[in-house]
Design a protein around this motif. Sequence first.
Motif, PDB file in Angstrom:
ATOM      1  N   GLN A   2     -19.571  17.586  31.549  1.00  0.00           N
ATOM      2  CA  GLN A   2     -20.810  17.064  30.995  1.00  0.00           C
ATOM      3  C   GLN A   2     -21.912  17.211  32.029  1.00  0.00           C
ATOM      4  O   GLN A   2     -21.851  16.579  33.091  1.00  0.00           O
ATOM      5  CB  GLN A   2     -20.660  15.605  30.568  1.00  0.00           C
ATOM      6  CG  GLN A   2     -21.872  15.069  29.831  1.00  0.00           C
ATOM      7  CD  GLN A   2     -21.572  13.771  29.109  1.00  0.00           C
ATOM      8  OE1 GLN A   2     -20.569  13.116  29.354  1.00  0.00           O
ATOM      9  NE2 GLN A   2     -22.450  13.400  28.189  1.00  0.00           N
ATOM     10  N   ALA A   3     -22.876  18.051  31.716  1.00  0.00           N
ATOM     11  CA  ALA A   3     -24.028  18.260  32.587  1.00  0.00           C
ATOM     12  C   ALA A   3     -25.090  17.217  32.263  1.00  0.00           C
ATOM     13  O   ALA A   3     -25.110  16.660  31.172  1.00  0.00           O
ATOM     14  CB  ALA A   3     -24.575  19.666  32.394  1.00  0.00           C
ATOM     15  N   PRO A   4     -25.993  16.951  33.199  1.00  0.00           N
ATOM     16  CA  PRO A   4     -27.053  15.963  32.954  1.00  0.00           C
ATOM     17  C   PRO A   4     -27.841  16.294  31.699  1.00  0.00           C
ATOM     18  O   PRO A   4     -28.290  17.426  31.505  1.00  0.00           O
ATOM     19  CB  PRO A   4     -27.920  16.084  34.207  1.00  0.00           C
ATOM     20  CG  PRO A   4     -27.006  16.588  35.259  1.00  0.00           C
ATOM     21  CD  PRO A   4     -26.055  17.508  34.564  1.00  0.00           C
ATOM     22  N   GLY A   5     -27.981  15.314  30.814  1.00  0.00           N
ATOM     23  CA  GLY A   5     -28.767  15.494  29.612  1.00  0.00           C
ATOM     24  C   GLY A   5     -28.083  16.272  28.503  1.00  0.00           C
ATOM     25  O   GLY A   5     -28.705  16.564  27.475  1.00  0.00           O
ATOM     26  N   LYS A   6     -26.797  16.602  28.708  1.00  0.00           N
ATOM     27  CA  LYS A   6     -26.072  17.372  27.702  1.00  0.00           C
ATOM     28  C   LYS A   6     -24.831  16.631  27.257  1.00  0.00           C
ATOM     29  O   LYS A   6     -24.377  15.691  27.912  1.00  0.00           O
ATOM     30  CB  LYS A   6     -25.700  18.748  28.255  1.00  0.00           C
ATOM     31  CG  LYS A   6     -26.890  19.638  28.573  1.00  0.00           C
ATOM     32  CD  LYS A   6     -26.432  21.026  28.955  1.00  0.00           C
ATOM     33  CE  LYS A   6     -27.616  21.943  29.220  1.00  0.00           C
ATOM     34  NZ  LYS A   6     -27.187  23.326  29.572  1.00  0.00           N
ATOM     35  N   GLY A   7     -24.272  17.077  26.150  1.00  0.00           N
ATOM     36  CA  GLY A   7     -23.045  16.480  25.659  1.00  0.00           C
ATOM     37  C   GLY A   7     -21.826  17.030  26.383  1.00  0.00           C
ATOM     38  O   GLY A   7     -21.907  18.007  27.130  1.00  0.00           O
ATOM     39  N   ARG A   8     -20.698  16.374  26.191  1.00  0.00           N
ATOM     40  CA  ARG A   8     -19.463  16.829  26.808  1.00  0.00           C
ATOM     41  C   ARG A   8     -18.966  18.081  26.094  1.00  0.00           C
ATOM     42  O   ARG A   8     -18.954  18.137  24.862  1.00  0.00           O
ATOM     43  CB  ARG A   8     -18.416  15.719  26.749  1.00  0.00           C
ATOM     44  CG  ARG A   8     -17.192  15.973  27.584  1.00  0.00           C
ATOM     45  CD  ARG A   8     -16.282  14.756  27.613  1.00  0.00           C
ATOM     46  NE  ARG A   8     -16.900  13.619  28.289  1.00  0.00           N
ATOM     47  CZ  ARG A   8     -16.248  12.512  28.624  1.00  0.00           C
ATOM     48  NH1 ARG A   8     -14.953  12.403  28.349  1.00  0.00           N
ATOM     49  NH2 ARG A   8     -16.879  11.526  29.210  1.00  0.00           N
ATOM     50  N   GLU A   9     -18.531  19.067  26.870  1.00  0.00           N
ATOM     51  CA  GLU A   9     -18.045  20.306  26.282  1.00  0.00           C
ATOM     52  C   GLU A   9     -16.677  20.668  26.842  1.00  0.00           C
ATOM     53  O   GLU A   9     -16.370  20.371  28.000  1.00  0.00           O
ATOM     54  CB  GLU A   9     -19.020  21.456  26.553  1.00  0.00           C
ATOM     55  CG  GLU A   9     -19.206  21.814  28.002  1.00  0.00           C
ATOM     56  CD  GLU A   9     -20.096  23.044  28.208  1.00  0.00           C
ATOM     57  OE1 GLU A   9     -20.551  23.632  27.217  1.00  0.00           O
ATOM     58  OE2 GLU A   9     -20.313  23.413  29.378  1.00  0.00           O
ATOM     59  N   GLY A  10     -15.885  21.325  26.027  1.00  0.00           N
ATOM     60  CA  GLY A  10     -14.577  21.777  26.470  1.00  0.00           C
ATOM     61  C   GLY A  10     -14.706  22.977  27.383  1.00  0.00           C
ATOM     62  O   GLY A  10     -15.524  23.871  27.137  1.00  0.00           O
ATOM     63  N   VAL A  11     -13.917  23.001  28.440  1.00  0.00           N
ATOM     64  CA  VAL A  11     -13.942  24.085  29.411  1.00  0.00           C
ATOM     65  C   VAL A  11     -12.679  24.928  29.308  1.00  0.00           C
ATOM     66  O   VAL A  11     -12.739  26.156  29.230  1.00  0.00           O
ATOM     67  CB  VAL A  11     -14.082  23.530  30.838  1.00  0.00           C
ATOM     68  CG1 VAL A  11     -13.970  24.647  31.873  1.00  0.00           C
ATOM     69  CG2 VAL A  11     -15.394  22.776  30.998  1.00  0.00           C
ATOM     70  N   SER A  12     -11.518  24.244  29.283  1.00  0.00           N
ATOM     71  CA  SER A  12     -10.251  24.959  29.278  1.00  0.00           C
ATOM     72  C   SER A  12      -9.145  23.995  28.895  1.00  0.00           C
ATOM     73  O   SER A  12      -9.289  22.781  29.046  1.00  0.00           O
ATOM     74  CB  SER A  12      -9.967  25.549  30.663  1.00  0.00           C
ATOM     75  OG  SER A  12      -8.749  26.259  30.679  1.00  0.00           O
ATOM     76  N   CYS A  13      -8.036  24.553  28.376  1.00  0.00           N
ATOM     77  CA  CYS A  13      -6.880  23.708  28.119  1.00  0.00           C
ATOM     78  C   CYS A  13      -5.616  24.543  28.238  1.00  0.00           C
ATOM     79  O   CYS A  13      -5.656  25.780  28.186  1.00  0.00           O
ATOM     80  CB  CYS A  13      -6.964  23.023  26.759  1.00  0.00           C
ATOM     81  SG  CYS A  13      -6.938  24.136  25.361  1.00  0.00           S
ATOM     82  N   ILE A  14      -4.505  23.826  28.424  1.00  0.00           N
ATOM     83  CA  ILE A  14      -3.215  24.477  28.553  1.00  0.00           C
ATOM     84  C   ILE A  14      -2.197  23.664  27.769  1.00  0.00           C
ATOM     85  O   ILE A  14      -2.184  22.424  27.831  1.00  0.00           O
ATOM     86  CB  ILE A  14      -2.806  24.633  30.036  1.00  0.00           C
ATOM     87  CG1 ILE A  14      -1.491  25.399  30.161  1.00  0.00           C
ATOM     88  CG2 ILE A  14      -2.736  23.286  30.750  1.00  0.00           C
ATOM     89  CD1 ILE A  14      -1.190  25.833  31.598  1.00  0.00           C
ATOM     90  N   GLY A  15      -1.350  24.349  27.022  1.00  0.00           N
ATOM     91  CA  GLY A  15      -0.370  23.674  26.196  1.00  0.00           C
ATOM     92  C   GLY A  15       0.736  23.043  27.030  1.00  0.00           C
ATOM     93  O   GLY A  15       0.931  23.372  28.195  1.00  0.00           O
ATOM     94  N   SER A  16       1.482  22.148  26.361  1.00  0.00           N
ATOM     95  CA  SER A  16       2.529  21.432  27.068  1.00  0.00           C
ATOM     96  C   SER A  16       3.781  22.280  27.234  1.00  0.00           C
ATOM     97  O   SER A  16       4.281  22.468  28.343  1.00  0.00           O
ATOM     98  CB  SER A  16       2.874  20.148  26.318  1.00  0.00           C
ATOM     99  OG  SER A  16       3.268  20.451  24.979  1.00  0.00           O
TER     100      SER A  16
END
Length: 121
Positions: A39-53
Amino acid sequence: QLHVVESGGGLVQPGGSLRLSCAASGFTLDYYAIGWFRQAPGKGREGVSCIGSSDGVTWYADPVKGRFTISRDNAKNTGYLQMNSLRPEDTAVYYCNAYRSTGPTTKYDYWGQGTQVTVSS
């Protein structure tokens, strides 16, 4: 108490690298997908990366493809986000999320408090 804790943030120059860690406490991370958000200043939270279990399948947001690498070390109960070729626009608070669903109504979802990443000369 069940939670995850991020670490590894800091100030880095453009083009530099950082490795973020996400340590799970009170539960076994093996059965959880791990996601990194920012989450950057003044912006909403965004997905960056994920990894499965179980399958280890990974996903990356377009802005970080080819620069960031997500991984996990189940023996250490920790997930990682290696960030290379950092840009000023990567500046944000980075959050780790551990998620598991065992049925249509049973979900386990843990968020960390975030770690600040600042890319600036």
